[in-house]
Design an enzyme around this catalytic site. Structure first.
Site, PDB file in Angstrom:
ATOM      1  N   THR A 154       0.808  -1.220   0.000  1.00  0.00           N
ATOM      2  CA  THR A 154       0.000   0.000   0.000  1.00  0.00           C
ATOM      3  C   THR A 154       0.845   1.276   0.000  1.00  0.00           C
ATOM      4  OG1 THR A 154      -0.095  -0.236   2.389  1.00  0.00           O
ATOM      5  CG2 THR A 154      -1.988  -1.046   1.141  1.00  0.00           C
ATOM      6  N   GLY A 155       2.179   1.138   0.033  1.00  0.00           N
ATOM      7  CA  GLY A 155       3.028   2.326   0.065  1.00  0.00           C
ATOM      8  C   GLY A 155       3.369   2.815  -1.334  1.00  0.00           C
ATOM      9  N   ARG A 172      21.144  -4.078   3.003  1.00  0.00           N
ATOM     10  CA  ARG A 172      22.081  -3.569   1.992  1.00  0.00           C
ATOM     11  C   ARG A 172      23.531  -3.594   2.430  1.00  0.00           C
ATOM     12  NH1 ARG A 172      18.707   1.827   0.829  1.00  0.00           N
ATOM     13  NH2 ARG A 172      16.901   0.909  -0.224  1.00  0.00           N
ATOM     14  N   CYS A 193      17.077   4.877  -3.841  1.00  0.00           N
ATOM     15  CA  CYS A 193      16.635   5.421  -5.140  1.00  0.00           C
ATOM     16  C   CYS A 193      17.561   6.510  -5.700  1.00  0.00           C
ATOM     17  CB  CYS A 193      15.215   5.954  -5.014  1.00  0.00           C
ATOM     18  SG  CYS A 193      14.885   6.864  -3.505  1.00  0.00           S
ATOM     19  N   GLN A 243      15.539  15.861  -4.910  1.00  0.00           N
ATOM     20  CA  GLN A 243      14.730  14.654  -4.818  1.00  0.00           C
ATOM     21  C   GLN A 243      13.236  14.954  -4.677  1.00  0.00           C
ATOM     22  OE1 GLN A 243      18.350  12.522  -2.367  1.00  0.00           O
ATOM     23  NE2 GLN A 243      16.325  11.582  -2.174  1.00  0.00           N
ATOM     24  N   SER A 280       7.775  11.998  -3.368  1.00  0.00           N
ATOM     25  CA  SER A 280       7.294  10.618  -3.230  1.00  0.00           C
ATOM     26  C   SER A 280       8.391   9.702  -2.698  1.00  0.00           C
ATOM     27  CB  SER A 280       6.743  10.077  -4.554  1.00  0.00           C
ATOM     28  OG  SER A 280       7.774   9.919  -5.503  1.00  0.00           O
ATOM     29  N   GLY A 281       9.648  10.152  -2.766  1.00  0.00           N
ATOM     30  CA  GLY A 281      10.739   9.394  -2.170  1.00  0.00           C
ATOM     31  C   GLY A 281      10.599   9.281  -0.663  1.00  0.00           C
ATOM     32  N   ARG A 341      15.611  18.072  -0.980  1.00  0.00           N
ATOM     33  CA  ARG A 341      14.237  17.769  -1.381  1.00  0.00           C
ATOM     34  C   ARG A 341      13.658  18.996  -2.060  1.00  0.00           C
ATOM     35  NH1 ARG A 341      12.486  12.626  -0.927  1.00  0.00           N
ATOM     36  NH2 ARG A 341      12.913  12.523   1.305  1.00  0.00           N
ATOM     37  N   HIS A 361      13.888  11.734  -9.174  1.00  0.00           N
ATOM     38  CA  HIS A 361      15.044  12.376  -8.539  1.00  0.00           C
ATOM     39  C   HIS A 361      16.000  12.879  -9.627  1.00  0.00           C
ATOM     40  CE1 HIS A 361      13.463  10.981  -4.881  1.00  0.00           C
ATOM     41  NE2 HIS A 361      14.322  10.047  -4.542  1.00  0.00           N
TER      42      HIS A 361
HETATM   43  N1  LIG Z   1       9.430   5.861  -2.125  1.00  0.00           N
HETATM   44  C1  LIG Z   1      10.442   5.623  -2.921  1.00  0.00           C
HETATM   45  O1  LIG Z   1      10.613   6.284  -3.949  1.00  0.00           O
HETATM   46  C2  LIG Z   1      11.438   4.528  -2.584  1.00  0.00           C
HETATM   47  C3  LIG Z   1      12.512   4.332  -3.452  1.00  0.00           C
HETATM   48  C4  LIG Z   1      13.473   3.342  -3.171  1.00  0.00           C
HETATM   49  C5  LIG Z   1      13.332   2.577  -2.035  1.00  0.00           C
HETATM   50  N2  LIG Z   1      12.284   2.789  -1.200  1.00  0.00           N
HETATM   51  C6  LIG Z   1      12.190   1.916  -0.027  1.00  0.00           C
HETATM   52  O2  LIG Z   1      11.012   1.124  -0.154  1.00  0.00           O
HETATM   53  C7  LIG Z   1      10.471   0.876   1.119  1.00  0.00           C
HETATM   54  C8  LIG Z   1       9.039   1.367   1.124  1.00  0.00           C
HETATM   55  O3  LIG Z   1       9.047   2.770   0.929  1.00  0.00           O
HETATM   56  P1  LIG Z   1       7.754   3.610   0.576  1.00  0.00           P
HETATM   57  O4  LIG Z   1       8.228   4.924   0.184  1.00  0.00           O
HETATM   58  O5  LIG Z   1       6.888   2.843  -0.333  1.00  0.00           O
HETATM   59  O6  LIG Z   1       7.072   3.683   2.027  1.00  0.00           O
HETATM   60  P2  LIG Z   1       5.535   3.935   2.396  1.00  0.00           P
HETATM   61  O7  LIG Z   1       4.850   4.645   1.298  1.00  0.00           O
HETATM   62  O8  LIG Z   1       5.555   4.575   3.722  1.00  0.00           O
HETATM   63  O9  LIG Z   1       4.916   2.462   2.496  1.00  0.00           O
HETATM   64  C9  LIG Z   1       5.258   1.554   3.518  1.00  0.00           C
HETATM   65  C10 LIG Z   1       4.481   0.251   3.295  1.00  0.00           C
HETATM   66  O10 LIG Z   1       4.885  -0.691   4.289  1.00  0.00           O
HETATM   67  C11 LIG Z   1       3.757  -1.080   5.064  1.00  0.00           C
HETATM   68  N3  LIG Z   1       4.161  -1.273   6.450  1.00  0.00           N
HETATM   69  C12 LIG Z   1       4.622  -0.350   7.339  1.00  0.00           C
HETATM   70  N4  LIG Z   1       4.911  -0.928   8.517  1.00  0.00           N
HETATM   71  C13 LIG Z   1       4.634  -2.259   8.373  1.00  0.00           C
HETATM   72  C14 LIG Z   1       4.695  -3.384   9.230  1.00  0.00           C
HETATM   73  N5  LIG Z   1       5.134  -3.294  10.492  1.00  0.00           N
HETATM   74  N6  LIG Z   1       4.294  -4.579   8.745  1.00  0.00           N
HETATM   75  C15 LIG Z   1       3.839  -4.708   7.479  1.00  0.00           C
HETATM   76  N7  LIG Z   1       3.747  -3.686   6.625  1.00  0.00           N
HETATM   77  C16 LIG Z   1       4.140  -2.466   7.064  1.00  0.00           C
HETATM   78  C17 LIG Z   1       2.743   0.031   4.892  1.00  0.00           C
HETATM   79  O11 LIG Z   1       1.447  -0.506   5.125  1.00  0.00           O
HETATM   80  P3  LIG Z   1       0.222   0.347   5.738  1.00  0.00           P
HETATM   81  O12 LIG Z   1      -0.438   1.013   4.572  1.00  0.00           O
HETATM   82  O13 LIG Z   1      -0.623  -0.719   6.352  1.00  0.00           O
HETATM   83  O14 LIG Z   1       0.792   1.314   6.731  1.00  0.00           O
HETATM   84  C18 LIG Z   1       2.988   0.375   3.425  1.00  0.00           C
HETATM   85  O15 LIG Z   1       2.378  -0.598   2.607  1.00  0.00           O
HETATM   86  C19 LIG Z   1      11.344   1.620   2.135  1.00  0.00           C
HETATM   87  O16 LIG Z   1      12.250   0.720   2.692  1.00  0.00           O
HETATM   88  C20 LIG Z   1      12.054   2.647   1.295  1.00  0.00           C
HETATM   89  O17 LIG Z   1      13.287   3.014   1.811  1.00  0.00           O
HETATM   90  C21 LIG Z   1      11.336   3.737  -1.452  1.00  0.00           C
END
Ligand SMILES: NC(=O)c1ccc[n+]([C@@H]2O[C@H](COP(=O)([O-])OP(=O)(O)OC[C@H]3O[C@@H](n4cnc5c(N)ncnc54)[C@H](OP(=O)(O)O)[C@@H]3O)[C@@H](O)[C@H]2O)c1
Length: 376
Positions: free
Chosen positions: A12-13, A132, A171, A198, A201-202, A258, A265
């Site tokens: 959902t993230g 990592r 990213c 950046q 959405s990051g 940011r 980015h």
């Molecule tokens: N955003 C980017 O552009 C990007 C790029 C590269 C890497 N990343 C990495 O990808 C990962 C996710 O990032 P994001 O930006 O997508 O974060 P996000 O939008 O905050 O989404 C986090 C997701 O993890 C779930 N979650 C949180 N705590 C949890 C738990 N204890 N058990 C199970 N599910 C849980 C959330 O579910 P709920 O909806 O239920 O809270 C949501 O689905 C991070 O490690 C981040 O560093 C992100």
């Protein structure tokens, strides 16, 4: 051919939604389950996208190209209708029987706890930072360091897992390493100085709050980001053997900021090279570099690096959709007299190539090479 059965955890993230988009209609992978936290479990994907749409509605920021728009409201329109009825479970309740692969898009702390349990049974490809820096774990960037995947076996043996955790990079590091890999192969990278601009959405779930703080503004600090870029770049371009990765001998200085941009980015990069390489030769090298030639991978973009000659590109608003977010767009290539090498501006989609799209491309690459396996 039977498709591999996959689940997305953290579905959902920002990154998780993008993983779903990358799996829609995928010829090799079939989405069978999605997991998130306890606050989402029991609700349908359609309900969860609607739950989160409101917070992103007021940011005033949206990617100009719907194909690379990461907001929940954009995904609700793009994902297959039947998926909107899928119910999320908690990561703890995800049934692992019959699963071939998990895409983990969890925050790092949750990943540290949850990924080892998943990897005990199933291969995990993860966008999170949890693994990592582990010495027995490669940091895999699709198209950049395929030989590092040999280390996955060492990890599996050391930890007694049937699966593995293959983390993908931060990213911001992705756009940098995609461009510098071919330059390094040709001329040796000795030093890098970069400033990132950046997208909000990051910041994941924090995005709407960050968007408000960045509106009409530049935020000159992103907690934890600079050391990640500096460390990860050297590991990705390092030398791997069957037991470890020796990081590239190179100094990296990153300033991460940011800016009020929805997705994508942008980095301003100066690179010091060990051998001479002029702008024309570097441009040709980058534009013709195609790690996927002849591979037939479903997601591989037609152009891996798009080199623009026009002086005012790349721009997130104009260039983010290149290769549906999987192409890296580079421009302003010119000599760098300070470091003795080149400088350029590069744009990479943080949540597509920088997270979920890159993870799916990596899964395709590993599957195609017979490395996406579970030990008996
Ligand atoms: N955003 C980017 O552009 C990007 C790029 C590269 C890497 N990343 C990495 O990808 C990962 C996710 O990032 P994001 O930006 O997508 O974060 P996000 O939008 O905050 O989404 C986090 C997701 O993890 C779930 N979650 C949180 N705590 C949890 C738990 N204890 N058990 C199970 N599910 C849980 C959330 O579910 P709920 O909806 O239920 O809270 C949501 O689905 C991070 O490690 C981040 O560093 C992100």
């Amino acid at each position: 051919v039977k498709r591999r059965r996959v689940a997305v955890v953290g579905a959902t993230g920002v990154a998780g939604r993008q993983a779903l988009a990358a799996l829609a209609g995928h010829p090799w992978f079939e989405l069978v389950a999605l997991a998130a936290s306890g606050r989402s479990a029991g609700s349908t994907l359609g309900e969860l996208l609607e739950r989160d749409a409101a917070s992103w509605a007021d940011t005033g920021l949206a990617a100009p190209d719907p194909v690379v728009d990461t907001r929940p409201q954009a995904l609700a329109r793009r994902l297959p209708n039947e998926w909107l009825g899928l119910r999320a479970v908690t990561a703890e309740d995800l049934p692992l029987d019959g699963l071939d692969l998990v895409f983990s898009m969890l925050p790092t702390e949750a990943a540290r706890r949850i990924e080892p349990r998943l990897a005990a049974s199933v291969p995990v490809i993860s966008a999170a930072a949890a693994f990592r820096d582990e010495p027995d774990t490669p940091l895999l960037l699709a198209g950049v360091n395929p030989d590092h995947a040999a280390l996955l076996d060492a990890q599996r043996r050391a930890r007694g897992w049937r699966g593995f955790v293959a983390p993908t990079p931060n990213c911001t590091t992705v756009g940098l390493a995609v461009c510098l890999a071919p330059l390094h192969a040709a001329a040796g990278v000795r030093s890098v100085v970069l400033t990132s601009m950046q997208a909000v959405s990051g910041a994941g779930g924090d995005g709407p709050r960050v968007a408000a703080a960045a509106a009409g503004n530049v935020l000159p600090f992103i907690d934890g980001e600079e050391p990640k870029v500096e460390r990860e770049f050297a590991k990705i371009l390092g030398r791997a053997d069957a037991a470890r990765v020796t990081p590239l001998d190179c100094v990296v200085s990153a300033t991460c900021t940011r800016v009020p941009v929805a997705d994508g980015h942008t980095l301003s990069v100066s690179v010091g090279l060990r051998e001479p390489l002029d702008v024309a030769a570097a441009g040709k090298l980058l534009a013709s570099h195609d790690p996927w030639r002849g591979r037939g991978l479903p997601s591989a973009p037609e152009r891996w690096i798009v080199v623009r000659d026009d002086p005012d590109r790349p721009q997130p608003r104009l260039d983010l959709g290149a290769g549906a977010g999987l192409s890296t767009v580079l421009g302003r290539l010119r000599p760098d007299a300070v470091l003795g090498g080149l400088r350029f501006v590069v744009l990479s989609h943080n949540a597509v190539m920088g997270a979920a799209g890159g993870a799916v491309l990596l899964a395709e690459d590993l599957a195609d090479r017979g490395l996406l396996t579970t030990a008996d």
